[in-house]
Scaffold this active site. Structure first.
Site, PDB file in Angstrom:
ATOM      1  N   ARG A 133      -9.634   1.083   8.341  1.00  0.00           N
ATOM      2  CA  ARG A 133      -9.162  -0.245   8.693  1.00  0.00           C
ATOM      3  C   ARG A 133     -10.195  -1.043   9.478  1.00  0.00           C
ATOM      4  NH1 ARG A 133      -3.255   0.606   8.568  1.00  0.00           N
ATOM      5  NH2 ARG A 133      -2.259  -1.322   9.172  1.00  0.00           N
ATOM      6  N   LYS A 157       0.829  -1.211   0.000  1.00  0.00           N
ATOM      7  CA  LYS A 157       0.000   0.000   0.000  1.00  0.00           C
ATOM      8  C   LYS A 157       0.864   1.262   0.000  1.00  0.00           C
ATOM      9  CE  LYS A 157      -2.069  -1.107   3.862  1.00  0.00           C
ATOM     10  NZ  LYS A 157      -1.337  -2.362   4.154  1.00  0.00           N
ATOM     11  N   ARG A 168      -0.265  -8.727  13.366  1.00  0.00           N
ATOM     12  CA  ARG A 168      -0.831  -7.759  12.414  1.00  0.00           C
ATOM     13  C   ARG A 168      -1.668  -8.468  11.347  1.00  0.00           C
ATOM     14  NH1 ARG A 168       4.445  -4.941  10.595  1.00  0.00           N
ATOM     15  NH2 ARG A 168       3.137  -3.836   9.108  1.00  0.00           N
ATOM     16  N   ARG A 192      11.777  -5.952   5.168  1.00  0.00           N
ATOM     17  CA  ARG A 192      11.721  -4.510   4.875  1.00  0.00           C
ATOM     18  C   ARG A 192      12.741  -3.745   5.725  1.00  0.00           C
ATOM     19  NH1 ARG A 192       6.108  -1.593   5.272  1.00  0.00           N
ATOM     20  NH2 ARG A 192       6.058  -2.691   7.256  1.00  0.00           N
ATOM     21  N   ARG A 241      11.584  -1.653  11.014  1.00  0.00           N
ATOM     22  CA  ARG A 241      10.485  -1.144  11.827  1.00  0.00           C
ATOM     23  C   ARG A 241      10.264  -2.098  12.990  1.00  0.00           C
ATOM     24  NH1 ARG A 241       5.367   0.455   8.072  1.00  0.00           N
ATOM     25  NH2 ARG A 241       4.259  -0.751   9.650  1.00  0.00           N
TER      26      ARG A 241
HETATM   27  P1  AP5 Z   1       4.852  -1.569   1.756  1.00  0.00           P
HETATM   28  O1  AP5 Z   1       4.515  -0.773   0.545  1.00  0.00           O
HETATM   29  O2  AP5 Z   1       5.555  -0.858   2.886  1.00  0.00           O
HETATM   30  O3  AP5 Z   1       3.544  -2.325   2.269  1.00  0.00           O
HETATM   31  P2  AP5 Z   1       2.317  -1.790   3.104  1.00  0.00           P
HETATM   32  O4  AP5 Z   1       1.107  -2.506   2.608  1.00  0.00           O
HETATM   33  O5  AP5 Z   1       2.279  -0.294   3.126  1.00  0.00           O
HETATM   34  O6  AP5 Z   1       2.725  -2.376   4.518  1.00  0.00           O
HETATM   35  P3  AP5 Z   1       2.750  -1.699   5.928  1.00  0.00           P
HETATM   36  O7  AP5 Z   1       3.443  -2.676   6.830  1.00  0.00           O
HETATM   37  O8  AP5 Z   1       3.300  -0.309   5.922  1.00  0.00           O
HETATM   38  O9  AP5 Z   1       1.239  -1.651   6.221  1.00  0.00           O
HETATM   39  P4  AP5 Z   1       0.556  -1.742   7.524  1.00  0.00           P
HETATM   40  O10 AP5 Z   1      -0.827  -1.566   7.045  1.00  0.00           O
HETATM   41  O11 AP5 Z   1       0.754  -2.911   8.404  1.00  0.00           O
HETATM   42  O12 AP5 Z   1       1.269  -0.581   8.389  1.00  0.00           O
HETATM   43  P5  AP5 Z   1       0.906   0.919   8.665  1.00  0.00           P
HETATM   44  O13 AP5 Z   1       2.125   1.696   8.616  1.00  0.00           O
HETATM   45  O14 AP5 Z   1      -0.278   1.355   7.859  1.00  0.00           O
HETATM   46  O15 AP5 Z   1       5.716  -2.827   1.287  1.00  0.00           O
HETATM   47  C1  AP5 Z   1       6.237  -3.772   2.228  1.00  0.00           C
HETATM   48  C2  AP5 Z   1       7.600  -4.296   1.721  1.00  0.00           C
HETATM   49  O16 AP5 Z   1       7.412  -4.988   0.489  1.00  0.00           O
HETATM   50  C3  AP5 Z   1       8.623  -3.179   1.421  1.00  0.00           C
HETATM   51  O17 AP5 Z   1       9.894  -3.630   1.794  1.00  0.00           O
HETATM   52  C4  AP5 Z   1       8.536  -2.976  -0.092  1.00  0.00           C
HETATM   53  O18 AP5 Z   1       9.766  -2.528  -0.632  1.00  0.00           O
HETATM   54  C5  AP5 Z   1       8.174  -4.382  -0.577  1.00  0.00           C
HETATM   55  N1  AP5 Z   1       7.275  -4.348  -1.759  1.00  0.00           N
HETATM   56  C6  AP5 Z   1       6.172  -3.579  -1.925  1.00  0.00           C
HETATM   57  N2  AP5 Z   1       5.586  -3.836  -3.127  1.00  0.00           N
HETATM   58  C7  AP5 Z   1       6.349  -4.805  -3.718  1.00  0.00           C
HETATM   59  C8  AP5 Z   1       6.262  -5.509  -4.974  1.00  0.00           C
HETATM   60  N3  AP5 Z   1       5.274  -5.275  -5.849  1.00  0.00           N
HETATM   61  N4  AP5 Z   1       7.216  -6.442  -5.253  1.00  0.00           N
HETATM   62  C9  AP5 Z   1       8.226  -6.692  -4.357  1.00  0.00           C
HETATM   63  N5  AP5 Z   1       8.363  -6.052  -3.151  1.00  0.00           N
HETATM   64  C10 AP5 Z   1       7.430  -5.124  -2.845  1.00  0.00           C
HETATM   65  O19 AP5 Z   1       0.361   0.819  10.171  1.00  0.00           O
HETATM   66  C11 AP5 Z   1       1.233   0.545  11.255  1.00  0.00           C
HETATM   67  C12 AP5 Z   1       0.441   0.532  12.555  1.00  0.00           C
HETATM   68  O20 AP5 Z   1      -0.162   1.821  12.785  1.00  0.00           O
HETATM   69  C13 AP5 Z   1      -0.730  -0.451  12.620  1.00  0.00           C
HETATM   70  O21 AP5 Z   1      -0.324  -1.756  12.973  1.00  0.00           O
HETATM   71  C14 AP5 Z   1      -1.615   0.212  13.686  1.00  0.00           C
HETATM   72  O22 AP5 Z   1      -1.110  -0.019  14.981  1.00  0.00           O
HETATM   73  C15 AP5 Z   1      -1.462   1.691  13.372  1.00  0.00           C
HETATM   74  N6  AP5 Z   1      -2.482   2.162  12.414  1.00  0.00           N
HETATM   75  C16 AP5 Z   1      -2.257   2.637  11.148  1.00  0.00           C
HETATM   76  N7  AP5 Z   1      -3.418   2.969  10.556  1.00  0.00           N
HETATM   77  C17 AP5 Z   1      -4.397   2.688  11.455  1.00  0.00           C
HETATM   78  C18 AP5 Z   1      -5.811   2.786  11.421  1.00  0.00           C
HETATM   79  N8  AP5 Z   1      -6.469   3.237  10.332  1.00  0.00           N
HETATM   80  N9  AP5 Z   1      -6.504   2.419  12.516  1.00  0.00           N
HETATM   81  C19 AP5 Z   1      -5.878   1.978  13.622  1.00  0.00           C
HETATM   82  N10 AP5 Z   1      -4.541   1.831  13.717  1.00  0.00           N
HETATM   83  C20 AP5 Z   1      -3.800   2.179  12.648  1.00  0.00           C
END
Ligand code: AP5
Length: 217
Positions: free
Chosen positions: A88, A13, A171, A127, A160
């Site tokens: 979410r 994402k 997660r 990552r 991270r």
């Molecule tokens: P990446 O693009 O970083 O993936 P992502 O889907 O963004 O994963 P995240 O871990 O950031 O999502 P998340 O939803 O768990 O965390 P968030 O920060 O939102 O890609 C991942 C890896 O794969 C990278 O190394 C990348 O290079 C590689 N990659 C990507 N695409 C690729 C491809 N096509 N081919 C090969 N490699 C690829 O949330 C963190 C925390 O914040 C949550 O756990 C929660 O505690 C809190 N939080 C955030 N939003 C909310 C909400 N709305 N409500 C409540 N709590 C929340």
């Protein structure tokens, strides 16, 4: 363009949101990133989010919704937005509907990046991120030119804290229980678009743009 990105942790994402924000010239709004910035700055919001994030749990809806509402009120979001990581939960989706309607707007689409669980785990545990400029790498799929160091600003890369195997498992479970129901929610509203997120980054972006601009595949 007013788009929300759905998908499990590690589905890509953040990676796609960055590319799509540049393509459509709208801000990339990542709730995870806003929470992490607040943690680093030691704000009250960051302190409230800390324990949930460390455990891989969701920050309570009321805290997250107020934060998003404030962000959508900033001038740059008038042109549109790519929302990454919000909503979410179904209550968050309903709150977003109210925020958008209040502003006289509507969503263009909810984009779901589909990636199998074994690949998600591999992506998250491999990552590495730059604490200085926010650049994102992967030890296998997108390594930096010099192992352990950021290509853009030269800072030492870090993992991270919530990318440890144990927290990743939590997660993924939280995603299935609390976020996956949004797939049906947006399908019922005719907004869901699905994309195979296993393909290389640029191919996924190109596919998304084709879909959003009226293509069929
Ligand atoms: P990446 O693009 O970083 O993936 P992502 O889907 O963004 O994963 P995240 O871990 O950031 O999502 P998340 O939803 O768990 O965390 P968030 O920060 O939102 O890609 C991942 C890896 O794969 C990278 O190394 C990348 O290079 C590689 N990659 C990507 N695409 C690729 C491809 N096509 N081919 C090969 N490699 C690829 O949330 C963190 C925390 O914040 C949550 O756990 C929660 O505690 C809190 N939080 C955030 N939003 C909310 C909400 N709305 N409500 C409540 N709590 C929340």
């Amino acid at each position: 363009m007013r788009l929300i990105l759905l998908g499990a942790p590690g589905a890509g994402k953040g990676t796609q949101a960055q590319a799509l924000a540049a393509h459509y010239r709208v801000p990339h709004i990542s709730t995870g990133e806003i929470f992490r910035q607040n943690l680093t700055q030691g704000t009250e919001l960051g302190e409230r989010a800390r324990s949930y994030m460390q455990k891989g749990l969701l920050v309570p809806d009321d805290v997250t919704e107020a934060m998003v509402d404030a962000r959508l009120g900033e001038p740059d979001a008038e042109a549109g937005f790519i929302l990454d990581g919000f909503p979410r939960t179904v209550p968050q989706a309903k709150a977003l509907e109210v925020m958008i309607q209040r502003r006289g707007l509507r969503l263009d689409a909810a984009l779901l990046l589909v990636v199998p669980e074994d690949l998600l785990t591999l992506r998250l545990t491999g990552r590495r991120v730059c604490p200085q400029c926010g650049a994102n790498y992967h030890v296998q799929f997108h390594p930096p030119k010099r192992d352990g160091w950021c290509d853009h600003c030269g800072a030492a890369l870090v993992q991270r804290p919530d990318d440890s195997l144990e927290t990743v498992k939590t997660r993924l479970r939280v995603y299935e229980e609390q976020t996956a129901p949004l797939i049906g929610y947006y399908r019922d509203r005719g907004l869901l678009r699905e994309v195979d997120g296993r393909r290389p980054v640029e191919e996924v972006t190109a596919h998304v743009v084709r879909l959003l601009e009226g293509g069929n595949d």
